[in-house]
Write a protein that holds these residues in place. Structure first.
Motif, PDB file in Angstrom:
ATOM      1  N   ASP A 123       0.803  -1.221   0.000  1.00 31.53           N
ATOM      2  CA  ASP A 123       0.000   0.000   0.000  1.00 31.53           C
ATOM      3  C   ASP A 123       0.840   1.276   0.000  1.00 31.53           C
ATOM      4  N   GLY A 124       2.157   1.142  -0.088  1.00 32.62           N
ATOM      5  CA  GLY A 124       3.034   2.304  -0.141  1.00 32.62           C
ATOM      6  C   GLY A 124       3.467   2.838   1.211  1.00 32.62           C
ATOM      7  N   GLU A 125       2.938   2.264   2.295  1.00 26.59           N
ATOM      8  CA  GLU A 125       3.331   2.647   3.643  1.00 26.59           C
ATOM      9  C   GLU A 125       3.944   1.437   4.334  1.00 26.59           C
ATOM     10  N   CYS A 126       4.889   1.679   5.223  1.00 23.64           N
ATOM     11  CA  CYS A 126       5.458   0.589   6.003  1.00 23.64           C
ATOM     12  C   CYS A 126       4.559   0.351   7.209  1.00 23.64           C
ATOM     13  N   ASP A 127       4.067  -0.870   7.344  1.00 24.38           N
ATOM     14  CA  ASP A 127       3.178  -1.237   8.444  1.00 24.38           C
ATOM     15  C   ASP A 127       3.894  -2.042   9.523  1.00 24.38           C
ATOM     16  N   ASP A 128       5.199  -2.237   9.383  1.00 23.22           N
ATOM     17  CA  ASP A 128       5.993  -3.011  10.334  1.00 23.22           C
ATOM     18  C   ASP A 128       6.353  -2.113  11.516  1.00 23.22           C
ATOM     19  N   PRO A 129       5.842  -2.417  12.719  1.00 21.49           N
ATOM     20  CA  PRO A 129       6.070  -1.545  13.870  1.00 21.49           C
ATOM     21  C   PRO A 129       7.520  -1.487  14.348  1.00 21.49           C
ATOM     22  N   ARG A 130       8.416  -2.249  13.741  1.00 19.73           N
ATOM     23  CA  ARG A 130       9.835  -2.175  14.107  1.00 19.73           C
ATOM     24  C   ARG A 130      10.495  -0.918  13.557  1.00 19.73           C
ATOM     25  N   GLU A 159      10.309   3.352  12.112  1.00 20.19           N
ATOM     26  CA  GLU A 159       9.726   4.661  12.377  1.00 20.19           C
ATOM     27  C   GLU A 159      10.178   5.623  11.294  1.00 20.19           C
ATOM     28  N   GLY A 160       9.391   6.663  11.072  1.00 20.54           N
ATOM     29  CA  GLY A 160       9.753   7.670  10.082  1.00 20.54           C
ATOM     30  C   GLY A 160       8.547   8.158   9.302  1.00 20.54           C
ATOM     31  N   ASN A 161       8.826   8.956   8.272  1.00 22.72           N
ATOM     32  CA  ASN A 161       7.775   9.614   7.492  1.00 22.72           C
ATOM     33  C   ASN A 161       6.916   8.676   6.660  1.00 22.72           C
ATOM     34  N   GLY A 162       7.391   7.510   6.336  1.00 22.90           N
ATOM     35  CA  GLY A 162       6.635   6.613   5.476  1.00 22.90           C
ATOM     36  C   GLY A 162       5.832   5.562   6.215  1.00 22.90           C
ATOM     37  N   MET A 163       5.644   5.758   7.515  1.00 19.75           N
ATOM     38  CA  MET A 163       4.956   4.753   8.318  1.00 19.75           C
ATOM     39  C   MET A 163       3.440   4.910   8.251  1.00 19.75           C
ATOM     40  N   ALA A 164       2.734   3.785   8.369  1.00 19.43           N
ATOM     41  CA  ALA A 164       1.279   3.805   8.471  1.00 19.43           C
ATOM     42  C   ALA A 164       0.891   4.469   9.785  1.00 19.43           C
ATOM     43  N   ASN A 177       1.928  -7.152  12.105  1.00 20.06           N
ATOM     44  CA  ASN A 177       2.523  -6.736  10.837  1.00 20.06           C
ATOM     45  C   ASN A 177       4.050  -6.720  10.863  1.00 20.06           C
ATOM     46  N   ALA A 178       4.649  -7.043  12.004  1.00 20.90           N
ATOM     47  CA  ALA A 178       6.105  -7.129  12.070  1.00 20.90           C
ATOM     48  C   ALA A 178       6.564  -8.238  11.127  1.00 20.90           C
ATOM     49  N   PHE A 179       7.544  -7.946  10.296  1.00 16.50           N
ATOM     50  CA  PHE A 179       8.103  -8.884   9.308  1.00 16.50           C
ATOM     51  C   PHE A 179       7.099  -9.246   8.210  1.00 16.50           C
ATOM     52  N   ASN A 180       6.028  -8.461   8.006  1.00 19.66           N
ATOM     53  CA  ASN A 180       4.999  -8.800   7.019  1.00 19.66           C
ATOM     54  C   ASN A 180       4.693  -7.696   6.023  1.00 19.66           C
ATOM     55  N   ASP A 181       5.635  -6.775   5.790  1.00 18.65           N
ATOM     56  CA  ASP A 181       5.431  -5.704   4.806  1.00 18.65           C
ATOM     57  C   ASP A 181       6.760  -5.397   4.114  1.00 18.65           C
ATOM     58  N   ARG A 182       7.385  -6.436   3.619  1.00 12.61           N
ATOM     59  CA  ARG A 182       8.737  -6.358   3.082  1.00 12.61           C
ATOM     60  C   ARG A 182       8.932  -5.270   2.026  1.00 12.61           C
ATOM     61  N   SER A 183       8.162  -5.297   0.964  1.00 11.33           N
ATOM     62  CA  SER A 183       8.402  -4.397  -0.174  1.00 11.33           C
ATOM     63  C   SER A 183       8.268  -2.928   0.201  1.00 11.33           C
ATOM     64  N   ASP A 184       7.188  -2.584   0.897  1.00 11.07           N
ATOM     65  CA  ASP A 184       6.989  -1.192   1.295  1.00 11.07           C
ATOM     66  C   ASP A 184       8.108  -0.729   2.232  1.00 11.07           C
ATOM     67  N   CYS A 185       8.401  -1.524   3.250  1.00 10.33           N
ATOM     68  CA  CYS A 185       9.407  -1.126   4.240  1.00 10.33           C
ATOM     69  C   CYS A 185      10.798  -1.068   3.628  1.00 10.33           C
ATOM     70  N   PHE A 193      11.589  -0.486   0.456  1.00 13.03           N
ATOM     71  CA  PHE A 193      11.661   0.677  -0.429  1.00 13.03           C
ATOM     72  C   PHE A 193      11.852   1.960   0.377  1.00 13.03           C
ATOM     73  N   LEU A 194      11.040   2.147   1.405  1.00  9.02           N
ATOM     74  CA  LEU A 194      11.128   3.351   2.227  1.00  9.02           C
ATOM     75  C   LEU A 194      12.454   3.414   2.993  1.00  9.02           C
ATOM     76  N   PHE A 195      12.931   2.282   3.460  1.00  9.12           N
ATOM     77  CA  PHE A 195      14.221   2.234   4.158  1.00  9.12           C
ATOM     78  C   PHE A 195      15.352   2.618   3.201  1.00  9.12           C
ATOM     79  N   ASP A 196      15.342   2.021   2.023  1.00  8.23           N
ATOM     80  CA  ASP A 196      16.390   2.302   1.029  1.00  8.23           C
ATOM     81  C   ASP A 196      16.386   3.766   0.593  1.00  8.23           C
ATOM     82  N   ASN A 197      15.230   4.429   0.708  1.00  4.94           N
ATOM     83  CA  ASN A 197      15.107   5.830   0.323  1.00  4.94           C
ATOM     84  C   ASN A 197      15.126   6.782   1.525  1.00  4.94           C
ATOM     85  N   ASN A 198      15.650   6.289   2.647  1.00  2.00           N
ATOM     86  CA  ASN A 198      15.842   7.084   3.865  1.00  2.00           C
ATOM     87  C   ASN A 198      14.570   7.748   4.384  1.00  2.00           C
TER      88      ASN A 198
END
Length: 102
Positions: free
Chosen positions: A38-45, A47-52, A59-67, A69-74
């Motif tokens: 969905d374009g947002e990181c839902d993994d509670p591990r 934090e940051g601007n791209g979080m749900a 949802n921990a360990f269950n939103d690989r692609s979104d998290c 992508f957002l991690f790689d883009n700081n």
């Protein structure tokens, strides 16, 4: 007078900047969560601007692609003290938050 140079990681830490964790050392899990993709990181591990706005422990360990992508883009970072890899046990909740805890 002798001048010593401090390692860059120490300087960044002293300056209040966090040193980025290499993503290859992080287990982003799978895309098995209900909100994966969905374009947002839902993994509670993380934090940051791209979080749900609502984070659930399941949802921990269950939103690989979104998290990832957002991690790689700081846009997000791993919370201090958060698990970097899936634990041996599938139960990732602290003991006091597990079902049946008193």
């Amino acid at each position: 007078m002798t001048v010593r140079l401090l390692p860059a990681a120490l300087i960044l830490t002293l300056a209040g900047c966090s040193v980025l964790q290499p993503p290859e050392e992080l287990d982003f899990g799978s895309d098995g969560g209900a909100w994966a993709g969905d374009g947002e990181c839902d993994d509670p591990r993380f934090e940051g601007n791209g979080m749900a706005s609502m984070l659930l422990d399941e949802n921990a360990f269950n939103d690989r692609s979104d998290c990832r992508f957002l991690f790689d883009n700081n846009q997000i970072r791993l919370r201090e003290g958060a698990l970097r890899a899936r634990p041996e046990s599938e139960d990732i909740l602290p003991a006091e938050r597990r079902p049946g805890a008193r």
